[in-house]
Design an enzyme around this catalytic site. Structure first.
Site, PDB file in Angstrom:
ATOM      1  N   SER A   1       0.821  -1.209   0.000  1.00  0.00           N
ATOM      2  CA  SER A   1       0.000   0.000   0.000  1.00  0.00           C
ATOM      3  C   SER A   1       0.857   1.262   0.000  1.00  0.00           C
ATOM      4  CB  SER A   1      -0.907   0.018   1.242  1.00  0.00           C
ATOM      5  OG  SER A   1      -1.818  -1.050   1.216  1.00  0.00           O
TER       6      SER A   1
ATOM      7  N   HIS B   1      -3.621   0.118  -4.639  1.00  0.00           N
ATOM      8  CA  HIS B   1      -3.038  -1.037  -5.322  1.00  0.00           C
ATOM      9  C   HIS B   1      -3.504  -0.985  -6.771  1.00  0.00           C
ATOM     10  CE1 HIS B   1      -1.570  -3.382  -1.764  1.00  0.00           C
ATOM     11  NE2 HIS B   1      -2.364  -2.512  -1.177  1.00  0.00           N
TER      12      HIS B   1
ATOM     13  N   HIS C   1      -5.359  -9.685  -0.984  1.00  0.00           N
ATOM     14  CA  HIS C   1      -5.495  -9.932   0.449  1.00  0.00           C
ATOM     15  C   HIS C   1      -6.678 -10.868   0.690  1.00  0.00           C
ATOM     16  CE1 HIS C   1      -3.815  -5.873  -0.148  1.00  0.00           C
ATOM     17  NE2 HIS C   1      -3.107  -6.093   0.928  1.00  0.00           N
TER      18      HIS C   1
ATOM     19  N   TYR D   1      -8.639 -10.633   3.141  1.00  0.00           N
ATOM     20  CA  TYR D   1      -9.771  -9.844   3.625  1.00  0.00           C
ATOM     21  C   TYR D   1     -10.622  -9.270   2.495  1.00  0.00           C
ATOM     22  CZ  TYR D   1      -6.982  -5.547   2.864  1.00  0.00           C
ATOM     23  OH  TYR D   1      -6.243  -4.527   2.320  1.00  0.00           O
ATOM     24  N   GLU D   2     -10.084  -9.252   1.265  1.00  0.00           N
ATOM     25  CA  GLU D   2     -10.874  -8.794   0.121  1.00  0.00           C
ATOM     26  C   GLU D   2     -11.918  -9.826  -0.294  1.00  0.00           C
ATOM     27  OE1 GLU D   2      -8.506  -6.680  -3.085  1.00  0.00           O
ATOM     28  OE2 GLU D   2      -6.910  -7.671  -1.961  1.00  0.00           O
TER      29      GLU D   2
ATOM     30  N   ALA E   1       3.091  -2.112   3.796  1.00  0.00           N
ATOM     31  CA  ALA E   1       2.888  -1.048   4.777  1.00  0.00           C
ATOM     32  C   ALA E   1       2.481  -1.718   6.079  1.00  0.00           C
ATOM     33  CB  ALA E   1       1.800  -0.091   4.301  1.00  0.00           C
TER      34      ALA E   1
ATOM     35  N   MET F   1      -1.361  -6.828   7.148  1.00  0.00           N
ATOM     36  CA  MET F   1      -2.416  -7.701   6.648  1.00  0.00           C
ATOM     37  C   MET F   1      -2.021  -8.421   5.366  1.00  0.00           C
ATOM     38  SD  MET F   1      -5.600  -5.059   7.246  1.00  0.00           S
ATOM     39  CE  MET F   1      -5.732  -4.117   8.793  1.00  0.00           C
ATOM     40  N   SER F   2      -0.720  -8.635   5.154  1.00  0.00           N
ATOM     41  CA  SER F   2      -0.266  -9.243   3.897  1.00  0.00           C
ATOM     42  C   SER F   2       1.055  -9.957   4.112  1.00  0.00           C
ATOM     43  CB  SER F   2      -0.099  -8.154   2.824  1.00  0.00           C
ATOM     44  OG  SER F   2       0.968  -7.279   3.167  1.00  0.00           O
TER      45      SER F   2
ATOM     46  N   ASN G   1       2.676   3.812  10.688  1.00  0.00           N
ATOM     47  CA  ASN G   1       2.009   4.296  11.905  1.00  0.00           C
ATOM     48  C   ASN G   1       2.471   3.492  13.110  1.00  0.00           C
ATOM     49  OD1 ASN G   1       0.025   2.273  10.369  1.00  0.00           O
ATOM     50  ND2 ASN G   1      -0.296   2.018  12.566  1.00  0.00           N
TER      51      ASN G   1
ATOM     52  N   HIS H   1      -6.851   3.992   6.769  1.00  0.00           N
ATOM     53  CA  HIS H   1      -6.126   3.557   5.573  1.00  0.00           C
ATOM     54  C   HIS H   1      -5.517   4.753   4.857  1.00  0.00           C
ATOM     55  CE1 HIS H   1      -4.933   0.930   2.357  1.00  0.00           C
ATOM     56  NE2 HIS H   1      -5.649   1.588   1.455  1.00  0.00           N
TER      57      HIS H   1
END
Length: 270
Positions: A28, A59, A81, A83-84, A111, A209-210, A233, A245
């Site tokens: 990201s 992306h 991902h 989660y998609e 990220a 998350m990846s 962050n 995000h």
């Protein structure tokens, strides 16, 4: 087998005999690195048979082939991902297709949130190990022994030699490169402060998350992996601020220039 063979055959036709040895996946806010590729061949994921489609803002969703750092590379400008809504096993297709094209070494970027105040936004972290806290694995289902073993070893998920090369490149550029363990959380919700306190106790240094599923698939089919997190962050509960995000994209873009220089210097050392 059929899906990634179809994808690899399509890509091989487009490449006219050229074969990348190195592939790079951009996380990201980090897609700008692909803009530095010379004489690029851009292939949208939508054109590649069997490829999943990236749906996350930030992306771009294409494969870019061309020269970077003196190497002919394949660059995934956007990733997939779980989660998609993608099935975990569908993440095998891009990695295995690239392996069939001749890719031996996979560079993963992402990220991530930092669990340590000293490693704040804008920092880079070399991933030395990971924790899979997602509850899923991309190798679920039947196994083809011609691709890899049923129970692949993950003792050295990230190639130590290439990690040293990356650290050397960072030193030559005057870039501070932290080292640590990355934890994969499924998402898409950000973590709670209580979860972050737990991850810290487990020895995690950054959370995202990846990356972990790609690493598992790559190691299973014989690729070496080197990975770098761009810290966007501090994690939940550390600053009192809500996580978004938009912040991930904004801070990822700030680190993109530094990460781009690092990867190009690393490529020059190959």
């Amino acid at each position: 087998m059929k899906a990634y063979h179809q994808a690899a055959n399509y890509l091989a036709e487009r490449l006219n005999g050229r074969r990348p040895r190195i592939a790079i996946t951009l996380g990201s806010g980090l897609g700008a690195l692909a803009d530095d590729i010379k004489d690029p061949l851009n292939i949208p994921y939508a054109d590649i048979p069997g490829f999943p489609q990236s749906t996350v803002h930030g992306h771009k969703g294409q494969l870019v082939f061309g020269e970077l750092g003196g190497q002919f590379v394949a660059c995934m400008q956007g990733r997939f991902h779980v989660y998609e809504g993608h099935k975990p096993e569908s993440l095998q297709i891009p990695i295995r297709a690239l392996r069939l094209l001749g890719v031996e070494l996979l560079v993963l970027t992402n990220a991530a949130g930092s669990i340590h105040e000293a490693m704040g936004p804008g920092s880079l972290m070399l991933i030395e190990d990971h924790i899979n806290f997602s509850g899923v694995n991309p190798l679920l289902g039947g196994n083809d022994d011609d691709i890899g073993p049923r129970f692949p070893d993950m003792t050295e998920a990230y190639n130590k030699h290439q990690g040293v090369v990356m650290q050397t490149a960072a030193g030559e550029l005057g870039i501070e490169l932290f080292r640590g363990t990355y934890l994969w959380a499924l998402g898409p919700s950000f973590e709670t402060p209580a979860e972050i306190r737990l991850y810290r106790q487990w020895g995690a240094d950054a959370v995202g998350m990846s990356t972990v599923p790609e690493t598992i698939v790559a190691r299973h089919c014989g690729m070496d992996v080197v990975a770098v997190s761009s810290i966007t962050n501090l994690c939940a509960g550390m600053t009192g601020q809500a996580l978004t995000h938009e912040e991930t994209l904004r801070e990822g873009a700030k680190a993109a220039e530094k990460l781009s220089r690092l990867i190009k210097r690393w490529l020059e050392a190959q």
